[in-house]
Design a protein around this motif. Structure first.
Motif, PDB file in Angstrom:
ATOM      1  N   LEU A 141       0.833  -1.207   0.000  1.00  0.00           N
ATOM      2  CA  LEU A 141       0.000   0.000   0.000  1.00  0.00           C
ATOM      3  C   LEU A 141       0.869   1.259   0.000  1.00  0.00           C
ATOM      4  N   GLU A 179       2.153   2.456  -3.487  1.00  0.00           N
ATOM      5  CA  GLU A 179       1.229   3.081  -4.447  1.00  0.00           C
ATOM      6  C   GLU A 179       1.463   4.583  -4.518  1.00  0.00           C
ATOM      7  N   LYS A 236      -6.857   3.122   3.312  1.00  0.00           N
ATOM      8  CA  LYS A 236      -6.441   1.714   3.298  1.00  0.00           C
ATOM      9  C   LYS A 236      -5.239   1.489   4.217  1.00  0.00           C
TER      10      LYS A 236
END
Length: 155
Positions: free
Chosen positions: A82, A85, A92
Motif C-alpha cells: 500500500l 502506491e 487503506k
C-alpha cells in the motif's frame, strides 16, 4: 604436503556431513519448545510433572503465536504494498495499521494467558524466580526496576 591437504579435505567433508545431519534439527519448532521448557526446568528446579505440564503449555502456545506471527507478517507485507502506491491510499493504510495493531494485541493477550497458566503450575518460590526473570526481561538493561527508581540520583 599432499597428505596434509587430503587430511584437511576429509576433515572438511566429515564436518560438513555431521553439520548436515544435526544443524537442521536445531531449527525445528519442537526444539524451540523443548529448549524453552528445559531452560525453565533448570532455572526453576521443576519437578517432572511440572516440566511435562509446562512443555505441553509451551507447545500449544507456540502454535497459537506462530499463526498470529504469520498473519502479522502477511499484513505488514500488504502495508508495504500500500505504501508503494502513488499516491498512497491513506484510508487503506490506516485500516491495515489497525489490523496489524489488533494482531499485536492478540499476541500480547496470548502471552499473558500463557504466563497465567504457567503461574498456576509453579510453587510460590518458583513463581517469585519466574516473575523476577520476566521483570528483568521487560525493563531496559534488565534491571527490573521502574524507570523512576533507576533515574533517582544517589547521594
Amino acid at each position: 604436503m599432499r597428505k596434509k591437504i587430503i587430511i584437511m579435505l576429509v576433515g572438511v567433508f566429515v564436518a560438513g556431513f555431521f553439520s548436515g545431519l544435526f544443524i537442521p534439527d536445531l531449527f525445528k519448532k519442537e526444539n524451540i519448545t523443548t529448549s524453552s521448557s528445559k531452560f525453565l526446568s533448570n532455572y526453576l528446579s521443576l519437578s517432572k510433572t511440572q516440566e511435562k505440564k509446562i512443555e505441553s503449555l509451551n507447545t500449544s502456545f507456540y502454535n497459537k503465536i506462530q499463526k498470529i506471527r504469520d498473519e502479522l507478517h502477511q499484513k505488514r507485507a500488504e502495508l508495504a504494498e500500500l505504501l508503494r502506491e502513488t499516491p498512497p491510499d491513506q484510508e487503506k493504510i490506516k485500516d491495515k495499521i489497525r489490523e496489524i495493531a489488533s494482531l499485536q494485541i492478540q499476541l500480547q493477550e496470548e502471552t499473558i494467558k500463557h504466563l497465567e497458566r504457567i503461574n498456576v503450575i509453579l510453587t510460590p518460590r518458583q513463581r517469585e524466580k519466574f516473575f523476577s526473570l520476566i521483570r528483568k526481561g521487560l525493563h531496559p538493561k534488565g534491571q527490573g526496576l521502574p524507570p523512576k527508581r533507576r533515574w533517582r540520583k544517589r547521594f
